[in-house]
Design an enzyme around this catalytic site. Structure first.
Site, mmCIF file in Angstrom:
data_model
loop_
_atom_site.group_PDB
_atom_site.id
_atom_site.type_symbol
_atom_site.label_atom_id
_atom_site.label_comp_id
_atom_site.label_asym_id
_atom_site.label_seq_id
_atom_site.Cartn_x
_atom_site.Cartn_y
_atom_site.Cartn_z
ATOM 1 N N MET A 12 16.571 39.170 2.630
ATOM 2 C CA MET A 12 17.591 37.809 2.411
ATOM 3 C C MET A 12 18.812 38.516 1.734
ATOM 4 O O MET A 12 18.570 39.023 0.530
ATOM 5 C CB MET A 12 16.927 36.801 1.548
ATOM 6 C CG MET A 12 17.500 35.444 1.604
ATOM 7 S SD MET A 12 17.980 34.665 3.003
ATOM 8 C CE MET A 12 16.439 33.757 3.359
ATOM 9 N N ASP A 245 25.701 48.220 11.468
ATOM 10 C CA ASP A 245 24.369 47.701 12.113
ATOM 11 C C ASP A 245 24.732 47.089 13.596
ATOM 12 O O ASP A 245 23.974 47.256 14.381
ATOM 13 C CB ASP A 245 23.666 46.610 11.339
ATOM 14 C CG ASP A 245 23.159 46.968 9.882
ATOM 15 O OD1 ASP A 245 22.819 48.355 9.856
ATOM 16 O OD2 ASP A 245 23.056 46.139 8.956
#
Length: 297
Positions: A12, A245
């Site tokens: 998170m 990413d």
């Protein structure tokens, strides 16, 4: 449809937007705070799914509220979760991110990600068997990174190792990777080299083929001979979080189209990702990427 297995972290992200980065010991007022689903493994899984891949994620979350939210978010993105473990008496991983001046800094607390084990990797062998490509990063224990590389070799599937956060790894591990996807700083650490060494030289010395990310300058790739440059795409930058990413996910999804095409599409996807806030929030869909590339053809 490309079948991708991603082995990696699920976090998170606790994101603070600020006018600038505080100096050591200084307190400043931020502009906004939000929680965003992240972790390099989850980010790459979501990015690959949005680009049209069939994605299985191997990782772990804690037995906490964040863990439930993270699983729900991944399920909404059509990421397959049968190999995402829930670790009792553990918090989910978190990343505290400050975004300022068009850049970011990040502090990661692994939490449940530290409990991703080689046994869990072996338990996902059927998913590896059916995959076209494997993606792994280094926010999980190093022995699990090694297990991913070795299992990929045993089942004959290419493994892309994104060595972030970077640490020096044994040469025999690196030789198991089909591609390494570091930036220059990460590649120097990976090889135990001087950070100021020319990146062309670093790429030539690597024991595995390298696709080197260079931010707005794009990427350089090399299998044999001299490194080849793929130029970046000029965009208005809102937040660079998750760009690497997105690059890795796109590179994996389009690798079957050949190295030059995969590098170009990965650079384009990464460029699109920085135009919006949030790691996963900025990741483009296949349609958005196709339209972006068509407009720049």
């Amino acid at each position: 449809m490309t079948r991708v297995v991603v082995v990696g972290s699920i976090n998170m992200d606790l994101v603070t937007l600020a006018p600038r980065f505080p100096a050591p010991g200084e307190t400043i007022l931020g502009e906004r705070f939000l929680t965003v689903h992240g972790g390099k493994g989850a980010n790459q899984a979501v990015a690959a799914a949005r680009l049209g891949a069939e994605v299985t994620l191997v990782g772990a979350v804690g037995d906490d509220a964040f863990g439930e939210q993270l699983r729900e978010g991944l399920a909404r993105e059509n990421v397959q979760l049968e190999h995402v473990a829930r670790i009792a008496d553990s918090s989910s991983g978190t990343a505290s991110i400050t975004v300022a001046e068009g850049d970011n800094n990040i502090v990661v607390v692994p939490g449940a990600n530290a409990h991703v084990t080689p046994a869990q990797i072996e338990g996902a062998r059927l998913a590896f068997d059916h995959a076209d490509v494997i993606l792994v990063q280094m926010e999980i224990p190093p022995e699990s990174v090694e297990a991913t590389l070795r299992l990929g070799q045993r089942v004959g599937k290419p493994v892309i190792l994104n060595p972030a956060p970077a640490r020096k790894l044994p040469v025999e591990w690196l030789k198991l990777a089909r591609y390494l996807t570091p930036n220059q700083h990460e590649l120097a650490i990976l090889l135990g080299a001087d950070a100021d060494e020319n990146f062309h030289s670093l790429m030539r010395r690597s024991p595995a083929p390298v696709v080197l990310t260079r931010g707005g300058d794009g990427a350089w790739f090399r299998e044999e001979g001299e490194p080849v440059h793929q130029a970046g795409f000029k965009v208005d930058v809102a937040d660079t979080t998750g760009a690497g990413d997105t690059f890795n996910a796109a590179f994996a999804v389009f690798l079957h189209e050949g190295l030059p095409t995969a590098a170009r599409k990965a650079c384009a996807a990464a460029a699109l990702s920085v135009t919006r806030l949030g790691a996963q929030g900025g990741m483009p869909t296949r349609g958005e990427l196709d339209a972006f590339l068509t407009a720049r053809a």
